[in-house]
Structure formats: structure tokens, C-alpha cells
Design a protein around this motif. Structure first.
Motif, PDB file in Angstrom:
ATOM      1  N   PHE A   1      35.517  34.650  38.502  1.00 51.79           N
ATOM      2  CA  PHE A   1      35.256  35.869  39.179  1.00 51.79           C
ATOM      3  C   PHE A   1      36.234  35.839  40.219  1.00 51.79           C
ATOM      4  N   LEU A   2      37.153  34.876  40.771  1.00 51.63           N
ATOM      5  CA  LEU A   2      37.365  34.889  42.224  1.00 51.63           C
ATOM      6  C   LEU A   2      39.185  35.241  42.023  1.00 51.63           C
ATOM      7  N   ARG A   3      39.491  34.793  40.517  1.00 51.20           N
ATOM      8  CA  ARG A   3      40.772  34.936  40.019  1.00 51.20           C
ATOM      9  C   ARG A   3      41.281  36.584  39.187  1.00 51.20           C
ATOM     10  N   SER A   4      39.913  36.890  39.097  1.00 49.90           N
ATOM     11  CA  SER A   4      39.726  37.855  38.419  1.00 49.90           C
ATOM     12  C   SER A   4      39.943  39.158  39.695  1.00 49.90           C
ATOM     13  N   HIS A   5      39.568  38.841  41.228  1.00 53.18           N
ATOM     14  CA  HIS A   5      38.947  39.702  41.311  1.00 53.18           C
ATOM     15  C   HIS A   5      39.627  38.284  43.170  1.00 53.18           C
ATOM     16  N   PRO A   6      41.047  39.182  43.719  1.00 51.58           N
ATOM     17  CA  PRO A   6      41.115  37.924  44.281  1.00 51.58           C
ATOM     18  C   PRO A   6      40.664  39.007  45.911  1.00 51.58           C
ATOM     19  N   PRO A   7      40.937  37.986  46.744  1.00 48.72           N
ATOM     20  CA  PRO A   7      40.413  38.480  48.471  1.00 48.72           C
ATOM     21  C   PRO A   7      40.855  40.186  48.863  1.00 48.72           C
TER      22      PRO A   7
END
Lengths: 96, 250
Positions: B71-77
Motif C-alpha cells: 500500500f505505502l509504496r503505491s500510496h505514499p503520504p
């Protein structure tokens, strides 16, 4: 105004609310903000979210474990119609 | 080395360490970059674990940690503020093929994200039950109720209220397969989900559209329990203003 069904329903509902919630004002006012009791992870303060000790491990690894089976409580749910807790959709619903 | 190249390498461990990174003695600093890269992933994973504890429990800690990395790689902050990071988790889960056989997960994530939003929403002063007593039934039917900014409502075809309870409270019964509407209220400082009865979600949705109580009742159907819903809203400090009707000439 004549009391119609809706008016009667509202009158009854208001009475019900009053019966349950007619709390003296003093009891409601006796609350105060308290620091240090925030939900875990929700205070967003120093040493909270965004800080971590995981730097002690030097190299990140690929997040590819999602291909494996989740090990949580999904499987423990016993539900009618089966599909909710199931991790074996292919047995019942063959692809294609 | 560009800043965007640096950021891309931060989020993708398959990319090489960016060129030009050196330590204090002028030597290549690849290991330091790896530590930093791991810190970024570790801290964002922790935010997601804190934000979606039921999701983590449903999937298991190990699986969730791996999912968080995807998730965090495709949706960084998109902002420096971490308290609501993960808002796109429901949509991400809905499109995440390996979990397609657990179709209620996106709505569980919606519920957990809504709890976070509620927690961080503005305080307001609620009306008390005694304020209702000042209104005649006729006035109340014509009144509009403004609801607290902390209120959230999730309508789902899955029993997400029961799933949430079963994974947070020891005494909660096992979920039964059914659609459930969930109302999140923050009576004081901690938000709490409540399962809504028949018609209550339609009633509250109408109030949120600034309809009158009477119109909201009409949209809620005949099985709707107005007393129970009003009690829930009042107990949850969720009604902030009662706007009485302005009478035209009688």
C-alpha cells in the motif's frame, strides 16, 4: 393542531429521550480535558507516529507476502453462506 | 541525483541506491540510505497498523505488515501530517486481487478510517435532552437538526459493525451475515461505533442533508424507531443545534 400519527410518534419519542437522558447539568459539566490518555497511536506527539526504531534493521525487504494466506481472524468467523470467512474461493467458484 | 529519483528509490527497494550519496568521510553511503529507506517504510507501516487495528487482526500481523508495504509504496503520504494517513486504504483493498475473496475488508477499512476522522474532528457543544423538551412535537417535526462534525455514518452490505465489535470486545457475539449501518459518535474524546436499527441510517442521512425531522422520518420508513435513534444521538452528544421553524403568518 390535531395530533396525527407522526405527531404522536414524535411526542412519544421525545418522552422516551427525556426519560433516559434527563441528567442534571452538574453531572454533565463535571468533565475535563485530560492529557496523556489519547488512544494509542492517535496523539501524534513526540515519539509517536512517524518515529520508529526499525532503523536497527538495515535493509528493507520486498512486501510480497500478500500472496500467502492471511493468518488472522478472517478464518475464525463462522458465518452462514460461508463466503465471509472463507479463504478457499476457488473450491466453490471456479475461475472462468 | 534528483529529489524525485531519491524519493522513488526510497519507496522501491528494487531500485539502486541513488548516486552521489556520501558519508562524512566522502565514502559511498549506500548502507545509510538503506537504513533511511527502512525507517520510512517502518514508520509508515506503524501508522497503518495503529490506524487499522481490526484490519490487522483480521489478516494477521505478518500479512498486514506485508500488505502495508504494498500500500505505502503505491500510496505514499501526500502531507506531512500522519494522523489520517491511509485514507485510500478502502479503495486500495477494493482493487487488491489477492483479497478479493474477503469482500467486506474495504468496508471494515472505511469504518476504521472513519473512527480516525471522528477522533480528529472539531469539538462542538451538544444540545441536551432537556432542550428537546422545550419543543412541541409539531415544532420538532418542522425543525432541522445540525449534527456534530465528529459524526460519521458507514452503510455496508456487510456486517462491519459486528465484525468490528467481535475483534475489539471479548464479549461480542460472532458476526451474522447481513447488511449493517454503522454510526460513529464521539460523545467525549473517543469515537465509538454503533450499529443502527431499521431506517435510522435513512433518517440520519436526511438530517445530514438538512431536511426537517418530519421529512427525515418519512424517508426512514414505518419500522423506524425515532425514540431509540434520538436517544442514541443525544447520548452521543451528536446534535449541536436545533433550528426551529420560522413561522409564516398564522
Amino acid at each position: 393542531m390535531l395530533m396525527n400519527n407522526k405527531t404522536l410518534a414524535v411526542a412519544g419519542a421525545l418522552a422516551a429521550v427525556m426519560a433516559v437522558h434527563a441528567v442534571p447539568a452538574s453531572a454533565q459539566d463535571a468533565k475535563e480535558k485530560c492529557y496523556g490518555v489519547a488512544l494509542a497511536g492517535q496523539n501524534d506527539c513526540k515519539a509517536g507516529e512517524g518515529t520508529t526504531c526499525s532503523g536497527s534493521s538495515k535493509v528493507d525487504y520486498q512486501g510480497n507476502a500478500y500472496k500467502e494466506v492471511p493468518t488472522g481472524t478472517c478464518l475464525k468467523m463462522e458465518l452462514p453462506e460461508g463466503r465471509m470467512g472463507s479463504l478457499e474461493p476457488l473450491d466453490r467458484d471456479p475461475a472462468g | 541525483m534528483s529529489q524525485s529519483g531519491f524519493v522513488m528509490a526510497l519507496l522501491d527497494p528494487d531500485l539502486p541506491v541513488p548516486d552521489g550519496l556520501i558519508d562524512g568521510a566522502g565514502r559511498p553511503a549506500g548502507r545509510r540510505f538503506s537504513v533511511y529507506r527502512n525507517n520510512v517504510v517502518g514508520s509508515l507501516t506503524e501508522v497503518l497498523e495503529k490506524g487499522f487495528p481490526v484490519l490487522q487482526k483480521l489478516l494477521g500481523a505478518e500479512y498486514f505488515a506485508a500488505l502495508a508495504k504494498v500500500f505505502l509504496r503505491s500510496h505514499p503520504p501526500e502531507t506531512r501530517v500522519m494522523m489520517l494517513y491511509g485514507a485510500q486504504m478502502p479503495a486500495f483493498l477494493a482493487g487488491f486481487e489477492p483479497l478479493a475473496h474477503l469482500p467486506y475488508l474495504p468496508d471494515v477499512a472505511r469504518l476504521e478510517q472513519a473512527l480516525r476522522e471522528s477522533y480528529h474532528s472539531a469539538d462542538s457543544i451538544a444540545v441536551a435532552a432537556t432542550d428537546l423538551a422545550a419543543l412541541s412535537p409539531e415544532d420538532f417535526i418542522s425543525a432541522r437538526l445540525q449534527l456534530a462534525p465528529t459524526l460519521r455514518m458507514i452503510r455496508s452490505q456487510w456486517p462491519i459493525s459486528s465484525i468490528w465489535a467481535a475483534n475489539t470486545k471479548e464479549t461480542a457475539p460472532k458476526p451474522v451475515m447481513r447488511a449493517e449501518d454503522t454510526l460513529i459518535l464521539r460523545a467525549e474524546f473517543d469515537p465509538e461505533p454503533h450499529e443502527l436499527g431499521q431506517g435510522a441510517a435513512d433518517f440520519i442521512a436526511a438530517l445530514l442533508r438538512d431536511e426537517t425531522v418530519g421529512t427525515a422520518m418519512d424517508s426512514a420508513g414505518s419500522d423506524f424507531d425515532l425514540g431509540a435513534t434520538l436517544s442514541l444521538l443525544i447520548a452521543g452528544n451528536a446534535v449541536t443545534t436545533i433550528t426551529r421553524p420560522e413561522y409564516a403568518q398564522a
